[in-house]
Design a protein around this motif. Structure first.
Motif, PDB file in Angstrom:
ATOM      1  N   THR A 161     -55.890  66.894   6.004  1.00 49.74           N
ATOM      2  CA  THR A 161     -56.820  66.315   5.403  1.00 49.74           C
ATOM      3  C   THR A 161     -56.922  64.772   6.148  1.00 49.74           C
ATOM      4  O   THR A 161     -55.794  64.146   7.508  1.00 49.74           O
ATOM      5  N   GLU A 162     -58.312  63.929   6.113  1.00 53.57           N
ATOM      6  CA  GLU A 162     -58.417  62.757   6.791  1.00 53.57           C
ATOM      7  C   GLU A 162     -57.872  61.561   5.963  1.00 53.57           C
ATOM      8  O   GLU A 162     -58.080  60.916   6.828  1.00 53.57           O
ATOM      9  N   SER A 163     -57.444  61.991   5.120  1.00 55.79           N
ATOM     10  CA  SER A 163     -57.217  60.373   4.039  1.00 55.79           C
ATOM     11  C   SER A 163     -56.007  59.881   4.419  1.00 55.79           C
ATOM     12  O   SER A 163     -55.745  59.157   3.820  1.00 55.79           O
ATOM     13  N   VAL A 164     -55.411  60.424   5.529  1.00 56.01           N
ATOM     14  CA  VAL A 164     -53.607  59.941   5.911  1.00 56.01           C
ATOM     15  C   VAL A 164     -53.718  59.755   7.664  1.00 56.01           C
ATOM     16  O   VAL A 164     -53.761  61.088   7.493  1.00 56.01           O
ATOM     17  N   GLN A 193     -55.709  51.804   8.591  1.00 57.36           N
ATOM     18  CA  GLN A 193     -55.483  52.265  10.595  1.00 57.36           C
ATOM     19  C   GLN A 193     -55.041  51.014  11.173  1.00 57.36           C
ATOM     20  O   GLN A 193     -54.635  51.179  12.404  1.00 57.36           O
ATOM     21  N   THR A 194     -54.989  49.560  10.400  1.00 51.53           N
ATOM     22  CA  THR A 194     -54.278  48.612  11.012  1.00 51.53           C
ATOM     23  C   THR A 194     -53.078  48.540  11.153  1.00 51.53           C
ATOM     24  O   THR A 194     -52.445  48.600  12.210  1.00 51.53           O
ATOM     25  N   ILE A 195     -52.286  49.286  10.206  1.00 52.04           N
ATOM     26  CA  ILE A 195     -50.732  49.899  10.646  1.00 52.04           C
ATOM     27  C   ILE A 195     -50.593  50.714  11.918  1.00 52.04           C
ATOM     28  O   ILE A 195     -49.939  50.769  12.790  1.00 52.04           O
ATOM     29  N   SER A 196     -51.657  51.750  12.194  1.00 53.64           N
ATOM     30  CA  SER A 196     -51.474  53.043  12.654  1.00 53.64           C
ATOM     31  C   SER A 196     -52.394  51.657  14.416  1.00 53.64           C
ATOM     32  O   SER A 196     -51.283  52.375  15.204  1.00 53.64           O
ATOM     33  N   ASP A 197     -53.426  51.238  14.726  1.00 52.01           N
ATOM     34  CA  ASP A 197     -52.848  50.491  15.687  1.00 52.01           C
ATOM     35  C   ASP A 197     -52.165  49.627  16.450  1.00 52.01           C
ATOM     36  O   ASP A 197     -51.862  50.004  16.888  1.00 52.01           O
ATOM     37  N   ARG A 198     -51.388  49.047  15.083  1.00 52.63           N
ATOM     38  CA  ARG A 198     -50.230  48.443  15.285  1.00 52.63           C
ATOM     39  C   ARG A 198     -48.822  49.137  16.252  1.00 52.63           C
ATOM     40  O   ARG A 198     -48.035  49.216  17.057  1.00 52.63           O
ATOM     41  N   VAL A 199     -48.713  50.467  15.756  1.00 48.55           N
ATOM     42  CA  VAL A 199     -47.654  51.239  16.128  1.00 48.55           C
ATOM     43  C   VAL A 199     -48.469  51.927  17.210  1.00 48.55           C
ATOM     44  O   VAL A 199     -47.553  51.855  18.637  1.00 48.55           O
ATOM     45  N   GLN A 200     -49.837  52.572  17.848  1.00 47.01           N
ATOM     46  CA  GLN A 200     -50.098  52.257  19.114  1.00 47.01           C
ATOM     47  C   GLN A 200     -49.967  51.570  20.197  1.00 47.01           C
ATOM     48  O   GLN A 200     -49.478  51.667  21.047  1.00 47.01           O
ATOM     49  N   GLU A 201     -50.155  50.199  19.551  1.00 47.83           N
ATOM     50  CA  GLU A 201     -49.492  49.194  21.435  1.00 47.83           C
ATOM     51  C   GLU A 201     -48.066  49.037  20.604  1.00 47.83           C
ATOM     52  O   GLU A 201     -47.641  48.777  21.973  1.00 47.83           O
ATOM     53  N   LEU A 205     -51.604  54.362   1.180  1.00 50.20           N
ATOM     54  CA  LEU A 205     -52.505  52.941   1.037  1.00 50.20           C
ATOM     55  C   LEU A 205     -53.653  52.952   1.325  1.00 50.20           C
ATOM     56  O   LEU A 205     -53.891  54.433   1.733  1.00 50.20           O
ATOM     57  N   PRO A 206     -54.695  52.137   0.879  1.00 49.46           N
ATOM     58  CA  PRO A 206     -55.760  52.087   1.560  1.00 49.46           C
ATOM     59  C   PRO A 206     -56.017  52.774   3.179  1.00 49.46           C
ATOM     60  O   PRO A 206     -55.419  51.786   4.090  1.00 49.46           O
ATOM     61  N   LYS A 207     -57.030  53.544   3.036  1.00 49.41           N
ATOM     62  CA  LYS A 207     -57.307  53.758   4.731  1.00 49.41           C
ATOM     63  C   LYS A 207     -57.505  52.813   5.752  1.00 49.41           C
ATOM     64  O   LYS A 207     -57.099  52.757   6.922  1.00 49.41           O
ATOM     65  N   GLU A 208     -58.083  51.341   5.441  1.00 47.32           N
ATOM     66  CA  GLU A 208     -58.336  50.555   6.518  1.00 47.32           C
ATOM     67  C   GLU A 208     -56.834  50.294   6.361  1.00 47.32           C
ATOM     68  O   GLU A 208     -56.697  49.291   7.698  1.00 47.32           O
ATOM     69  N   ILE A 209     -56.074  49.816   5.689  1.00 48.50           N
ATOM     70  CA  ILE A 209     -54.461  49.408   6.034  1.00 48.50           C
ATOM     71  C   ILE A 209     -53.796  50.172   6.701  1.00 48.50           C
ATOM     72  O   ILE A 209     -53.446  50.070   7.683  1.00 48.50           O
ATOM     73  N   PRO A 263     -52.246  59.828  10.585  1.00 48.41           N
ATOM     74  CA  PRO A 263     -50.371  60.466  11.201  1.00 48.41           C
ATOM     75  C   PRO A 263     -49.393  59.024  11.061  1.00 48.41           C
ATOM     76  O   PRO A 263     -48.217  59.365  11.497  1.00 48.41           O
ATOM     77  N   ASN A 264     -49.940  58.452  12.143  1.00 47.80           N
ATOM     78  CA  ASN A 264     -48.499  57.328  12.761  1.00 47.80           C
ATOM     79  C   ASN A 264     -48.505  56.780  10.775  1.00 47.80           C
ATOM     80  O   ASN A 264     -47.123  56.374  10.917  1.00 47.80           O
ATOM     81  N   TYR A 265     -49.190  56.535  10.603  1.00 50.97           N
ATOM     82  CA  TYR A 265     -48.731  55.821   8.655  1.00 50.97           C
ATOM     83  C   TYR A 265     -48.134  56.858   8.082  1.00 50.97           C
ATOM     84  O   TYR A 265     -47.059  55.871   7.952  1.00 50.97           O
ATOM     85  N   LEU A 266     -47.971  58.208   8.254  1.00 46.61           N
ATOM     86  CA  LEU A 266     -47.406  58.961   7.873  1.00 46.61           C
ATOM     87  C   LEU A 266     -45.923  58.957   8.222  1.00 46.61           C
ATOM     88  O   LEU A 266     -45.104  59.465   7.185  1.00 46.61           O
ATOM     89  N   THR A 267     -46.049  58.894   9.675  1.00 41.05           N
ATOM     90  CA  THR A 267     -45.119  59.260   9.991  1.00 41.05           C
ATOM     91  C   THR A 267     -43.592  57.750  10.137  1.00 41.05           C
ATOM     92  O   THR A 267     -42.667  57.218   9.750  1.00 41.05           O
ATOM     93  N   LEU A 268     -44.784  56.370  10.142  1.00 43.24           N
ATOM     94  CA  LEU A 268     -43.843  54.946   9.011  1.00 43.24           C
ATOM     95  C   LEU A 268     -43.247  55.514   7.744  1.00 43.24           C
ATOM     96  O   LEU A 268     -42.023  55.091   8.039  1.00 43.24           O
TER      97      LEU A 268
END
Length: 220
Positions: free
Chosen positions: A129-132, A181-189, A175-179, A134-139
């Motif tokens: 699904t695109e609603s979740v 994405q913020t978490i995912s961006d920080r993980v990638q950084e 969590l909402p998709k925008e949150i 991968p970096n968020y789910l891993t966290l």
């Protein structure tokens, strides 16, 4: 105190550890969030356990639980013959590797396609699904909320074993998709900074070794 029908009749478990109050408190907290069953958002694939007789000094790297951490895959000293294991799954980009035996519940999201083979103690999770993200789910998988579920499921035995059916039944707060994405961006950084720091550390090490070698020749 739970009756037999409330315990074994409902879960198939008789070990007292499974019914500790901390697990009940966890699920009470999770009910406050939008949550999904892990099996509803991922496909799970199992790898192989070739046995020590198949180990070689070169070939395809064989990744065991001891080689995997939340931060990545370390260098292994075990390899397999590529001709013997050509049809075994390889981790693809955004695949989440999750340990199910021994040290259970370690999750790592693969940054790029890898030509490695993982132990049978590590399962491959791929999102359907695109609603979740991968970096968020891993966290989330590495979070206290899921680690506690792993402790509950894999307890009651000398050697911890988290069944694939139990893994797929894990409750995941969404969590909402925008949150996400913020978490995912920080993980990638954070991974980018880690790679940069490792590169700078290696450069510093080379400079020190070169300086020692030069001074050694001068004093000879």
């Amino acid at each position: 105190m739970r009756s037999f029908s409330q315990s074994f009749g409902a879960s198939g478990r008789l070990d007292a550890e499974y019914y500790q109050p901390k697990f009940e408190r966890l699920f009470a907290q999770l009910e406050r969030f939008k949550s999904v069953r892990l099996g509803d958002i991922v496909d799970l694939q199992k790898s192989i356990e070739p046995g020590s007789d198949a180990y070689q000094s070169e070939g395809i790297p064989f990744v065991r639980v001891s080689d995997l951490s939340k931060l990545g895959i370390s260098q292994t000293d075990k390899y397999l013959n590529p001709n013997d294991f050509s049809n075994v799954i390889r981790p693809k980009k955004d695949t989440i590797l999750l340990t199910k035996d021994g040290t259970v519940g370690i999750a790592y999201c693969v940054l790029q396609d890898l030509d490695v083979i993982t132990s049978g103690a590590i399962v491959h999770l791929s999102l359907k699904t695109e609603s979740v993200l991968p970096n968020y789910l891993t966290l989330v998988l590495n979070s206290f909320a899921v680690q506690l579920q792993a402790e509950r499921d894999a307890g009651g035995s000398i050697i911890q074993h988290w069944k694939p059916s139990e893994i797929l039944d894990v409750t995941i707060p969404i969590l909402p998709k925008e949150i996400q994405q913020t978490i995912s961006d920080r993980v990638q950084e954070s991974f980018k900074l880690k790679q940069e720091s490792e590169y700078l550390l290696e450069q510093s090490k080379c400079l020190v070794e070169n300086e020692i070698e030069v001074r050694g020749r001068e004093s000879a």
